[in-house]
Design a protein around this motif. Structure first.
Motif, mmCIF file in Angstrom:
data_model
loop_
_atom_site.group_PDB
_atom_site.id
_atom_site.type_symbol
_atom_site.label_atom_id
_atom_site.label_comp_id
_atom_site.label_asym_id
_atom_site.label_seq_id
_atom_site.Cartn_x
_atom_site.Cartn_y
_atom_site.Cartn_z
ATOM 1 N N ILE A 178 15.631 -4.421 -58.397
ATOM 2 C CA ILE A 178 15.740 -3.056 -58.902
ATOM 3 C C ILE A 178 14.724 -2.754 -60.002
ATOM 4 O O ILE A 178 14.129 -1.678 -60.014
ATOM 5 N N TYR A 179 14.511 -3.705 -60.933
ATOM 6 C CA TYR A 179 13.682 -3.442 -62.108
ATOM 7 C C TYR A 179 12.404 -4.275 -62.082
ATOM 8 O O TYR A 179 12.443 -5.480 -61.793
ATOM 9 N N ASP A 180 11.291 -3.648 -62.419
ATOM 10 C CA ASP A 180 10.018 -4.347 -62.457
ATOM 11 C C ASP A 180 10.028 -5.479 -63.473
ATOM 12 O O ASP A 180 9.393 -6.512 -63.253
ATOM 13 N N PRO A 183 12.779 -9.773 -62.524
ATOM 14 C CA PRO A 183 12.612 -10.294 -61.164
ATOM 15 C C PRO A 183 13.816 -11.055 -60.643
ATOM 16 O O PRO A 183 13.828 -11.447 -59.477
ATOM 17 N N TRP A 184 14.827 -11.226 -61.463
ATOM 18 C CA TRP A 184 16.028 -11.973 -61.080
ATOM 19 C C TRP A 184 17.184 -11.068 -60.668
ATOM 20 O O TRP A 184 18.184 -11.541 -60.155
ATOM 21 N N HIS A 185 17.118 -9.758 -60.918
ATOM 22 C CA HIS A 185 18.247 -8.836 -60.772
ATOM 23 C C HIS A 185 18.205 -8.157 -59.406
ATOM 24 O O HIS A 185 17.225 -7.496 -59.062
ATOM 25 N N PHE A 186 19.314 -8.297 -58.624
ATOM 26 C CA PHE A 186 19.387 -7.734 -57.282
ATOM 27 C C PHE A 186 20.684 -6.948 -57.095
ATOM 28 O O PHE A 186 21.732 -7.324 -57.617
ATOM 29 N N GLU A 187 20.551 -5.882 -56.324
ATOM 30 C CA GLU A 187 21.699 -5.060 -55.971
ATOM 31 C C GLU A 187 21.649 -4.750 -54.478
ATOM 32 O O GLU A 187 20.601 -4.863 -53.840
ATOM 33 N N LEU A 188 22.794 -4.359 -53.933
ATOM 34 C CA LEU A 188 22.860 -3.931 -52.540
ATOM 35 C C LEU A 188 22.453 -2.460 -52.519
ATOM 36 O O LEU A 188 23.267 -1.566 -52.734
ATOM 37 N N ALA A 189 21.163 -2.206 -52.285
ATOM 38 C CA ALA A 189 20.609 -0.866 -52.477
ATOM 39 C C ALA A 189 19.936 -0.294 -51.230
ATOM 40 O O ALA A 189 19.225 0.703 -51.323
ATOM 41 N N PRO A 197 14.462 0.815 -52.411
ATOM 42 C CA PRO A 197 13.890 1.894 -53.223
ATOM 43 C C PRO A 197 12.753 1.380 -54.093
ATOM 44 O O PRO A 197 12.618 0.167 -54.307
ATOM 45 N N ARG A 198 11.963 2.303 -54.615
ATOM 46 C CA ARG A 198 10.867 1.911 -55.503
ATOM 47 C C ARG A 198 11.439 1.211 -56.730
ATOM 48 O O ARG A 198 12.549 1.503 -57.182
ATOM 49 N N LEU A 199 10.669 0.276 -57.270
ATOM 50 C CA LEU A 199 11.094 -0.422 -58.472
ATOM 51 C C LEU A 199 11.125 0.527 -59.662
ATOM 52 O O LEU A 199 10.213 1.326 -59.868
ATOM 53 N N LEU A 200 12.197 0.438 -60.460
ATOM 54 C CA LEU A 200 12.227 1.098 -61.746
ATOM 55 C C LEU A 200 11.535 0.209 -62.757
ATOM 56 O O LEU A 200 11.558 -1.023 -62.642
ATOM 57 N N PHE A 201 10.930 0.814 -63.782
ATOM 58 C CA PHE A 201 10.199 0.015 -64.751
ATOM 59 C C PHE A 201 11.121 -0.920 -65.510
ATOM 60 O O PHE A 201 10.828 -2.090 -65.716
ATOM 61 N N ASP A 202 12.290 -0.403 -65.950
ATOM 62 C CA ASP A 202 13.269 -1.232 -66.643
ATOM 63 C C ASP A 202 14.618 -0.545 -66.570
ATOM 64 O O ASP A 202 14.762 0.514 -65.958
ATOM 65 N N ALA A 203 15.644 -1.167 -67.197
ATOM 66 C CA ALA A 203 17.005 -0.678 -67.075
ATOM 67 C C ALA A 203 17.222 0.691 -67.694
ATOM 68 O O ALA A 203 18.173 1.390 -67.343
ATOM 69 N N SER A 204 16.350 1.112 -68.597
ATOM 70 C CA SER A 204 16.521 2.422 -69.221
ATOM 71 C C SER A 204 16.263 3.552 -68.227
ATOM 72 O O SER A 204 16.691 4.681 -68.449
#
Length: 206
Positions: A178-180, A183-189, A197-204
């Motif tokens: 999910i986040y650029d 690299p360890w964070h994954f969701e069922l998206a 979906p396109r990568l978001l830059f970060d959690a914000s």
């Protein structure tokens, strides 16, 4: 399927350093910062040195989802609350991916799964202390009301080769990075076999 060249993951990991302690990443010469998003957990470090004899850790007194240092969990260790409280569809997808990764010679470990809202708030408070503002802290850790870990809809995986493998192959099960900068964070998206979906830059941004 999306690919994740090593240089791209190394660049993303380098973003997390920001003056924090560095963690060795096994045979690679790369390092990744121990992001305050994960506090005392192994999650986020993608550390090759996490060890356990295949069981789970002692339960936390409050069952907040902490995976203690020294624990080695796969998606099949569902007696641990961090896995037991995951969304069933996410858990099933990660279990299928774990089996496929094993056939490719990759051990896919879970460094973080479900977390309680109280634990998420503690992690956010720690990040605010580290970075000095909630805006900067939220680049690394979501509020309890926005965190997909709190709803059981996210997992953090390791070690490095497993994160890279899942980034390349996870969309076969709808599992998406999910986040650029994570690299360890994954969701069922996505739908299985669909496009992530396109990568978001970060959690914000989430």
């Amino acid at each position: 399927m999306r690919t994740a060249p090593r240089r791209a993951l190394a660049r993303a990991a380098a973003i997390t350093v920001l003056g924090l302690g560095l963690v060795s990443c096994g045979d690679d010469d790369r390092t990744v910062g121990d992001s305050p998003a994960f506090g005392d957990e192994r999650a986020g470090t993608i550390d090759d040195d996490t060890t356990n004899d295949g069981g789970t850790t002692d339960d936390d007194s409050d069952g907040d989802g902490t995976i203690e240092e020294g624990t080695r969990l796969t998606a099949f260790d569902t007696d641990h609350v961090a896995l037991a409280n995951l969304d069933p569809e996410l858990l099933d997808a990660v279990q299928q991916a774990t089996e496929a990764a094993e056939r490719d010679g990759i051990e896919l470990l879970i460094n973080s799964g479900w977390r309680s809202a109280d634990k998420q708030q503690r992690l956010l408070d720690e990040a605010i202390d580290t970075y000095g503002s909630i805006d900067e802290a939220r680049r690394w850790v979501s509020t309890p009301g926005r965190s997909k870990h709190v709803t059981g809809e996210a997992v953090d995986v390791g070690p490095w080769d497993a994160a890279e493998w899942l980034d390349e192959h996870g969309d076969a099960w709808g599992l998406c990075r999910i986040y650029d900068n994570e690299p360890w964070h994954f969701e069922l998206a996505a739908e299985p076999g669909g496009s992530c979906p396109r990568l978001l830059f970060d959690a914000s941004e989430g």
